[in-house]
Design an enzyme around this catalytic site. Structure first.
Site, PDB file in Angstrom:
ATOM      1  CG  ASP A 130      -0.107   0.173   2.812  1.00  0.00           C
ATOM      2  OD1 ASP A 130       0.446   1.258   3.441  1.00  0.00           O
ATOM      3  OD2 ASP A 130       0.141  -1.267   2.829  1.00  0.00           O
TER       4      ASP A 130
ATOM      5  CG  ASP B 120       2.361   4.477   5.735  1.00  0.00           C
ATOM      6  OD1 ASP B 120       2.102   3.658   6.032  1.00  0.00           O
ATOM      7  OD2 ASP B 120       3.172   5.668   6.063  1.00  0.00           O
TER       8      ASP B 120
END
Ligand SMILES: [Zn+2]
Length: 288
Positions: A212, A214
């Protein structure tokens, strides 16, 4: 145990990577160490013609928080089995636009944002200071990166892994700060393993799997554990394929990592307590 049966390659698997079905001739080993028990049984099996020791970092069933891990027991247990090259696999958040979810990163630097973690075998009467300017093994890292490229996923060679305490993910302010200091990815575990592998005179490389962006990435939905778990499972297949390829192409011969403690122990040998000497016998016995 003859050389052919010794698992010289060790793998610590992180979130999403709890087992290794590709291993054959499997033995499950419950290993006790002078530093406590590792996270789980260690699975020793054959992969690409080589014996490999695999340990799920958080235990099967994902039972152990990053801050609760006994990193010393994990690394020591692998050393007891004969591991000299250690690959640490873990899920990370990306701090860079160009490191998209599903990309693989082989970091060459770390930045410590963890705390209260025991990350040395020394103490109790013995002081050692190992070099850590280059915290990963260049030869092993290059082999891991080349192996990762065989999966077809984009691979980033080098980069800074910010090791945070967790278990919570970052605040946006923290995430932006880590970007500002040049962080590439953020995870919760690899740094302690790198430190202990260096003290244990193992070659060490990290394979970081981006799940991802973050929380700094304004256009992305905020990081949530369910979304991360979906990417984790896809990344686990890439991680296993990478390990199979690296097992087939490990660099041989000697390496500076195998001599990391030479000149590092500063304590007067005459003052070392007998119990400490015994506890350090595998890691540092030849220097004491
Ligand atoms: Zn090395």
């Amino acid at each position: 145990m003859d050389d052919r049966n010794t698992p010289s390659l060790g793998v610590i698997g992180g979130s999403g990577l709890y087992d290794f079905a590709e291993l054959t001739e499997v033995e499950r080993k419950r290993v006790e160490t002078p530093f406590g028990d590792p996270s789980d049984e260690i699975v020793v099996g054959t992969l690409s013609g080589r014996r490999v020791a695999f340990l799920p970092r958080h235990g099967r069933g994902h039972r152990i928080l990053p801050g609760e891990l006994d990193f010393r027991a994990n690394v020591h247990a692998l050393k007891q089995l004969g591991v000299v090259q250690l690959v640490s696999i873990g899920a990370v958040g990306s701090l860079r636009e160009e490191i998209a979810p599903g990309h693989l990163v082989v970091p060459d630097q770390f930045f410590d944002r963890s705390f209260n973690r025991v990350s040395t075998f020394f103490g109790d009467g013995v002081v050692a200071h190992v070099q850590f300017g280059e915290p990963t093994c260049a030869g092993l890292a290059a082999a891991v990166a080349a192996a990762a490229e065989t999966t077809g996923a984009p691979v980033h060679r080098g980069g800074t892994y910010v090791c945070m305490q967790g278990p919570h993910f970052s605040t946006r302010a923290e995430s932006n700060f880590y970007r500002s200091i040049g962080g590439s990815v953020i995870g919760m575990t690899a740094l302690q393993e790198a430190k202990l592998a260096r003290e244990a005179e193992m070659c060490f490389a990290s394979l970081a799997l981006s799940t991802d962006y973050d929380c700094w990435h304004e256009s992305e939905a905020e990081v949530d554990a369910a979304a991360i778990l979906r990417v984790l499972h896809e990344n686990a297949d890439r991680a296993r394929a990478t390990v199979a390829a690296v097992a087939a192409s490990l660099p041989g011969g000697d390496c500076a990592c195998r001599h990391a403690l030479e000149g590092a122990i500063v304590t007067d040998r005459a003052t070392i307590p007998e119990a400490t000497r015994r506890r350090l016998s595998l890691v540092a016995g030849k220097y004491l």
